[in-house]
Design an enzyme around this catalytic site. Sequence first.
Site, PDB file in Angstrom:
ATOM      1  N   LYS A  48     -10.136   0.246  -2.757  1.00  0.00           N
ATOM      2  CA  LYS A  48     -10.100   0.001  -1.316  1.00  0.00           C
ATOM      3  C   LYS A  48     -10.376   1.283  -0.549  1.00  0.00           C
ATOM      4  O   LYS A  48      -9.511   2.137  -0.437  1.00  0.00           O
ATOM      5  CB  LYS A  48      -8.730  -0.567  -0.912  1.00  0.00           C
ATOM      6  CG  LYS A  48      -8.571  -0.751   0.595  1.00  0.00           C
ATOM      7  CD  LYS A  48      -7.237  -1.362   0.973  1.00  0.00           C
ATOM      8  CE  LYS A  48      -7.020  -1.313   2.472  1.00  0.00           C
ATOM      9  NZ  LYS A  48      -5.677  -1.750   2.879  1.00  0.00           N
TER      10      LYS A  48
ATOM     11  N   LYS B 214      -6.706   3.158  -3.538  1.00  0.00           N
ATOM     12  CA  LYS B 214      -7.168   3.183  -2.149  1.00  0.00           C
ATOM     13  C   LYS B 214      -7.416   4.623  -1.747  1.00  0.00           C
ATOM     14  O   LYS B 214      -6.665   5.514  -2.137  1.00  0.00           O
ATOM     15  CB  LYS B 214      -6.087   2.523  -1.285  1.00  0.00           C
ATOM     16  CG  LYS B 214      -6.312   2.560   0.197  1.00  0.00           C
ATOM     17  CD  LYS B 214      -5.248   1.723   0.925  1.00  0.00           C
ATOM     18  CE  LYS B 214      -5.235   1.999   2.405  1.00  0.00           C
ATOM     19  NZ  LYS B 214      -4.160   1.286   3.123  1.00  0.00           N
TER      20      LYS B 214
ATOM     21  N   ASP C  52       0.864  -1.180   0.000  1.00  0.00           N
ATOM     22  CA  ASP C  52       0.000   0.000   0.000  1.00  0.00           C
ATOM     23  C   ASP C  52       0.900   1.229   0.000  1.00  0.00           C
ATOM     24  O   ASP C  52       1.447   1.607   1.028  1.00  0.00           O
ATOM     25  CB  ASP C  52      -0.896   0.027   1.247  1.00  0.00           C
ATOM     26  CG  ASP C  52      -1.994  -1.034   1.194  1.00  0.00           C
ATOM     27  OD1 ASP C  52      -1.784  -2.059   0.512  1.00  0.00           O
ATOM     28  OD2 ASP C  52      -3.041  -0.843   1.847  1.00  0.00           O
TER      29      ASP C  52
END
Lengths: 280, 311
Positions: free
Chosen positions: B247, B211, B147
Amino acid sequence: MERIYVLKTYKLFIGGAFPRSESGRVYAVKDFKGKHLANTCQASRKDLRDAVVSARSAFPGWSGATAYNRGQILYRMAEILEGRTDQFIAEISALEGANPKAAALQVEESIDLLIWYAGWSDKISALDGSTNSVSGPFYNFTIPEPIGVVAVFAAAKPSLLNLVGAMASVITSGNTAVMVASEKFPLPAISFAECMATSDLPAGVVNILTGVSSELAPWAASHMDIDAIDAAGLSPKVLKEAQIAGVGNLKRIKTPPNIKSPKRILDFMESKTVWHPIGI
Amino acid sequence: MIIDGTESSLRAYLKTLPPVDEVGAHARAAMLATRSIKTTSKSWAIDMAISMVDLTTLEGADTPGKIGTLCAKAVRPDAMDATVPSVGAVCVYNDMVKIARTKLDAIGGTSIPVAAVATAFPSGRASFAVKAQDTKDAIDAGAAEIDMVIDRGAFLSGRYGEVFEEISQIREICGDKAHLKVILETGELVTLDNVRKASYLAMLAGADFIKTSTGKISPAATSPVVLVMLEAVRDYYSLTKTRIGVKPAGGIRNTKDAIKQLVLVNEVAGPKWLTPKLFRIGASALLNDLLLQRMKMRDGFYAGPSYVTLD
């Protein structure tokens, strides 16, 4: 031109805010002659759940506050209530059919009862706590502690006195409360919520729902995050069902007989016993 | 090929993106949030949401012990009920990756990937050499998902090429060993137009997932933002036939919020995205609420927080 009277919307009191019921339901409140007086929210089990969540999250802060501080806040509620006496007299007279004098007396008694329970906050552990003699080199003492989240089904008449007394006796020791106002006389409860909202009472310590007690009682009784119930306002039949549903978490279900009694505070406290070695 | 990799072509392409109708996006997100999901659909949604959770702990106070209990919870979220699915992934800081991987493997969670936040999370303020090393470290320690955060300063100053270059290089480091999730930190991007631009930029640079946020900044995963990102992956699919995941992370704390997200996914991107492969929810407190709701559906009465683990 005649002025149009501005009617009040009676809402619930959850987590320090005044939401409507998530179900959108309302029911009519009638005065003592059967005339329509106001509409109020009919709380659903989800409102009850939300109230329990906010009561639970308020518990560490409230039970951790000093007893002195809790007493001060209850005293403050009495101050606020005193200033709004007239409104309560009007509501009580209309709902219960009490004459203004009797209604005024009920409000005065409620204020005095708040002061009385405020005083108990830092004295109840001296009354019920003890040091115990044990056969070993230990200090052994027992202190009462708040039980947790208490659901209160307030008894009907006198509606304000019953509500205020039940509330104060539950929270003075550090419990947080989810209160279901009397089904027939809900208006003083919501007006009293307005007093609490302006009394430095932390959000969530007291939550007030209006609605049908027999509908909410089974959900409160089976709720695993409610530790005790003051069942004063439940009918014998509903009470019995609640007692059966409440065994899941060994819920303490009480119907304290007197509105003004230290016994009432202790009904919603648990005893903790501590052993401490002498000389260390 | 949508762009040829040069900054000018990227800039030209981003310019062609239509602006977002902010009022419309808010209204549509609010409208979809009113959907009521009940009974069997709700049970299905709760289990789907559990399997989509990236169970996350990103605290300075994290310890190996805490990571261990988090992993145990990831494999078996409800110790009393084996029918609860495992979560989508465990998301931790770089230095905790190895501990998490070892623990998961030891307790039967081999199939649960470990996601590591990288590239100087959460601010992204470090030299590229440090960011690259951060990523390599995490992959070497066993992270299967990275991430990364984008350089919001560069993006907001209009230096799109720099942001693009950084993502592509991290993409290269990940290779086929790790999935790349690109954190846009939408709370700092201010407008939905920027969210749309940043989404395309990340997808073009090779992100497998986009995300919303780090979880360290508020607002985080608001519904309009997720809506715009879902539209972006849907439209990107029609352009390239590649499905990119989304996400949301941060601010999704209860079952109701999670189910709202699933409704958004279904209505905006389509049911193909209703899988942990293409939709994840970054959360920590959410899992307990999902479990409590699941218990309520199963038992018929409300459970309390003392019946789930402390995190």
